[in-house]
Design a protein around this motif. Sequence first.
Motif, PDB file in Angstrom:
ATOM      1  N   VAL B 195       0.905  -1.017  -0.277  1.00  0.00           N
ATOM      2  CA  VAL B 195      -0.010  -0.083  -0.375  1.00  0.00           C
ATOM      3  C   VAL B 195       0.472   1.403  -0.552  1.00  0.00           C
ATOM      4  CG1 VAL B 195      -2.573  -1.115   0.888  1.00  0.00           C
ATOM      5  CG2 VAL B 195       0.059  -0.245   2.251  1.00  0.00           C
ATOM      6  N   VAL B 196       2.161   1.340   0.410  1.00  0.00           N
ATOM      7  CA  VAL B 196       2.999   2.392   1.065  1.00  0.00           C
ATOM      8  C   VAL B 196       3.620   2.164  -0.867  1.00  0.00           C
ATOM      9  CG1 VAL B 196       3.022   2.500   2.985  1.00  0.00           C
ATOM     10  CG2 VAL B 196       4.973   1.149   1.572  1.00  0.00           C
ATOM     11  N   GLU B 198       4.372   3.473  -4.376  1.00  0.00           N
ATOM     12  CA  GLU B 198       3.366   4.854  -5.243  1.00  0.00           C
ATOM     13  C   GLU B 198       3.644   4.015  -6.639  1.00  0.00           C
ATOM     14  OE1 GLU B 198       2.650   8.300  -4.550  1.00  0.00           O
ATOM     15  OE2 GLU B 198       2.881   7.903  -2.342  1.00  0.00           O
ATOM     16  N   TYR B 211      -4.353   2.900  -7.587  1.00  0.00           N
ATOM     17  CA  TYR B 211      -3.150   2.694  -6.245  1.00  0.00           C
ATOM     18  C   TYR B 211      -4.043   0.953  -5.663  1.00  0.00           C
ATOM     19  CZ  TYR B 211      -6.946   5.288  -3.938  1.00  0.00           C
ATOM     20  OH  TYR B 211      -8.175   6.129  -4.198  1.00  0.00           O
ATOM     21  N   LYS B 213      -5.528  -0.317  -2.767  1.00  0.00           N
ATOM     22  CA  LYS B 213      -6.661   0.018  -1.895  1.00  0.00           C
ATOM     23  C   LYS B 213      -7.329  -0.805  -0.267  1.00  0.00           C
ATOM     24  CE  LYS B 213      -8.894   1.516  -6.223  1.00  0.00           C
ATOM     25  NZ  LYS B 213      -7.956   1.404  -6.682  1.00  0.00           N
ATOM     26  N   SER B 266      -7.552   6.457   2.927  1.00  0.00           N
ATOM     27  CA  SER B 266      -7.862   8.375   2.693  1.00  0.00           C
ATOM     28  C   SER B 266      -8.652   8.354   4.092  1.00  0.00           C
ATOM     29  CB  SER B 266      -8.269   8.231   1.469  1.00  0.00           C
ATOM     30  OG  SER B 266      -9.021   7.658   0.895  1.00  0.00           O
ATOM     31  N   ASP B 270     -17.357   4.267  10.398  1.00  0.00           N
ATOM     32  CA  ASP B 270     -17.272   4.376  11.567  1.00  0.00           C
ATOM     33  C   ASP B 270     -17.771   2.533  12.124  1.00  0.00           C
ATOM     34  OD1 ASP B 270     -17.085   6.518  11.710  1.00  0.00           O
ATOM     35  OD2 ASP B 270     -19.268   7.422  12.083  1.00  0.00           O
ATOM     36  N   MET B 286     -13.381   0.101  -5.452  1.00  0.00           N
ATOM     37  CA  MET B 286     -13.388   1.200  -4.495  1.00  0.00           C
ATOM     38  C   MET B 286     -12.009   0.377  -3.421  1.00  0.00           C
ATOM     39  SD  MET B 286     -15.214   3.362  -3.379  1.00  0.00           S
ATOM     40  CE  MET B 286     -16.287   4.269  -3.287  1.00  0.00           C
TER      41      MET B 286
END
Lengths: 556, 417
Positions: B195-196, B198, B211, B213, B266, B270, B286
Amino acid sequence: MNRSFRLFAAWLILSLILSACGSSGALLSKQVKIQLVYGSEKQEWLDPLVQSFNASRTKTEDGAVIVVEAVPMGSIETMDAILAGSLQPTVWSPASSLYLPVAESEWRKNHAEELVAAPPKDLVLSPVVIAMWKPMAEVLGWPDQPIGWADIAALATSPEGWAAFGYPEWGQFKLGHTHPEFSNSGLMAVVAQAYAGANKQRGLTLQDLSDPKVQQFMADVQLSIIHYGTSTGFFGTRMFERGPSYLSAAVLYENLIVAQETKRLNGQSQQLPVIAIYPKEGTFWSNHPYVILNAPWVTAQQRQAAEVFQNFLLAEPQQRSAMQLGFRPANPNLALGAPLDMDHGVDIRQPKTVLEVPSAEVVLGSQALWRQTKKPVDLVVVMDTSGSMAGAKISAARASLGQFVDLLDDRDRLQVILFSSKVTELTPLSELGPKRDDVKRRISGIVEGGNTSLYDAVGLAYQQLQRDGDPRHIRAVVVLSDGQDTSSNLGLDQVTEQISALGEDPGNAIKLFTIGYGKDVDEDVLSSLAEITGGKYYQSSPDNIQKIYAEIATFF
Amino acid sequence: MGFTSLEPNKLIGHVDDMNASKLSRWLFAIFLLMNVAVFAMALVLPGFRSVAYAPLRELLLPPPSPIVVTVLYSTEKEEWLNEAVASFEATRPTYQGHPIQIKLTKMGSREMVLAVLDGNQKPVVLSPASSLQATILQDLSISRDGTALVRAQDPVSCRSVLQTPLVLVMWSERAAVLWGENPNGTLWLRLQEAVVNERGWEAYGHPEWGYIKFGHTSPLKSNSGFMTILLMTYNYFGKSSGLTEQDILGNRDYQAWFQSFEGSISSFGDSTGTYMKDIVAYGPSMYDVVAVYEATAIEQAQNAMGRYGELRFYYPPLTVLSDHPFCVLDADWVAPEQAAAANLFIDYLLSRPMQERALLQYGFRPADASIAIDQPGSPFLRYASSGLRLNLPPLAQLPSGNVLNTLLEFWDRTIRR
């Protein structure tokens, strides 16, 4: 005795019935009204559902009958009205969540409580796509070759247009998307363009937006725009009615393509097939959040009623009807199936990725960048100043025209023509910036008197714009008239011929917007004049003329 | 019956008739007296109510006051719990003659801890998603008042009712590209690397996927997010117990690793259920991968097949359980009969029919170990081929409330947005 006993018995029975009715709410029925203001893209889905829900007389837990009033309205217009307090709905369902952070941050400037207190549920889903005529998409390599904003920018700047691909008969590449300050799909389109220009898929910053490379990219794409507008649905309809010579492609929601293809397959449309391009750089989803507003005007009972209606919309039968109209159901219990398929121009294996939703300031920054890079408009305003305009009509028309001028940019070029028995020029076609105050002052001094030379004025405006206008700009004529032509030298046929037989790309042709002002106009004439050019006719009066001008302004 | 046996007396004559009517008058008087006595007792001790003569009881006696058991519970078990309360109340449960009423209020796990601590909520029973929150409430109340509002480790006052571990759920096609078979011991480390990066999916040969997600809930608002950051942290230090405040606050490398991991996300929602629903509703565009409860994932596994294909289950090398403790509070607002009534309710939740329902319908692992999770109809059989496992990975030791709080505060300070 006997008679009075019977009277007593009758009274007793009646009072028992009344009290029974009272306690069950049959006679003393309680009602709770909720207002839902929603993005017009889902009107076709919601209208029948609101009707059947109201007819079912569903009640809240405390026994009040729920009455839903649903009003379609542009998402961003709604937000402004809610923030100003002029609109106080119970529920707001814009086309996407993209603008919610902006609404929230504006709201919190004047309110202690949040406007959106709990994360809203999605009603229906649809990705933002580029709708393109299938033969054109195939020329670009669809479906094997992924297509994106970079390809659109290249096409837009190519001087040869489709001729470069061996199809000179398709003319220039012509793109449409809605006005990003008024409509979600337009906003999503320009944010996507900014991302593509920055060659990023997440983490878009204000710094990126000030990068000349990003600015150039957006300006390139904007070159191919034929006009803007407030409603995504309107764009879809325009494209599907007028065909490939009017628009090569438009930024729409996927569901609009499914709806058009359903029509075409049923024989209700003779157009070429249209398909969805899912931009290879990524896209956004329109997710139709159902926001029960946490505003002081929403009561606890309304909130409860709004939740009941929400559950109704999310239940399987209602979600199934959404899918029939081309939406992807938000309720995950429903499997995706027909008509969401390649036969209807869409591919549910797409999109492959989303773009990260930027912060409120970057969203606003993208709008500002678009303002800077958008195509300017060359606009001729033609206004009726005949004697019948006297009184409230002329004063409302003057005031709203002044406000209309304020909606234009400094780079836009404006000409104003007045007509009564004869045609006079209030200001020639030139850049608005240096002359804005002077033009507004002159507008405030407009007086009425004389006959109505409507056709002469329209003909003249067209000729001059054809001669002096820059074809790389959006070119439009806005005509306001309160009556039928009484004194022109030109006839209707001649004007019609002038404005339609211009032999260029109809998409880039001059658009005519007509406003019928008051009751004495010939609506058929004004609307057919507008229709021929791809413009639009509006019925108006002194009460709403300001609103009409504001809507026309969203086209450019 | 009694009257028919007296019939022959009719022949004996008037005197015996007199005796009989005297007798019945006497009997009636005794009946009346007994009733009065029972009614009087019932007013003091509602247990006597059931002995009272039924038609008169309903007419004369005021209904006995109910014992209300208020329960604050976390949302993941909402449907099962509503069902359980309805069927519990259908049994007309009583304690010492008082009917038992269960009042449910749903709330986020951490939110309920803070609400009880602040005195905004005074429930009889607290049921957060996991013992993590009960432990925090225990330690916070001890450090503030000197006494524990809840005894998280006491098997009598806090009973685990349902269990489900944290899992990662990922689209099968993308998981195959990212880590092939189960990455086991290196799961968090490899996910962090991915995930890190780039370049995102381009680094794995699939630029069209954008990217990478990853999604999990906010640890401040939801227990699954909390479990996620705890397990990440354990994995970083390569241990399964003994996590200290010093580990979190004193290790720069860990902090940088953790912050870049979390920085790739990002937004933090909840509700665990919403993440699971979203990955299924929107598909791989997504989210590529989300951290959710096993039971939440099971609930949507079938739906995923109908939308965007197979979702696979991946178990972290160590796990913690969302064990849904039902804790009867040790608070001055909890009366002994409320505590007793609460325990009757909890017994009911632990009964075999309710536990089997939780397994078969909702994908929870029963707290009752005698119930086999691989019984016919179990989702653990149905989704075994998607990576759903019968046996749990080893459990990480639950750190003290103070260490847990330190981790949350660190997240709040450096990550929250």
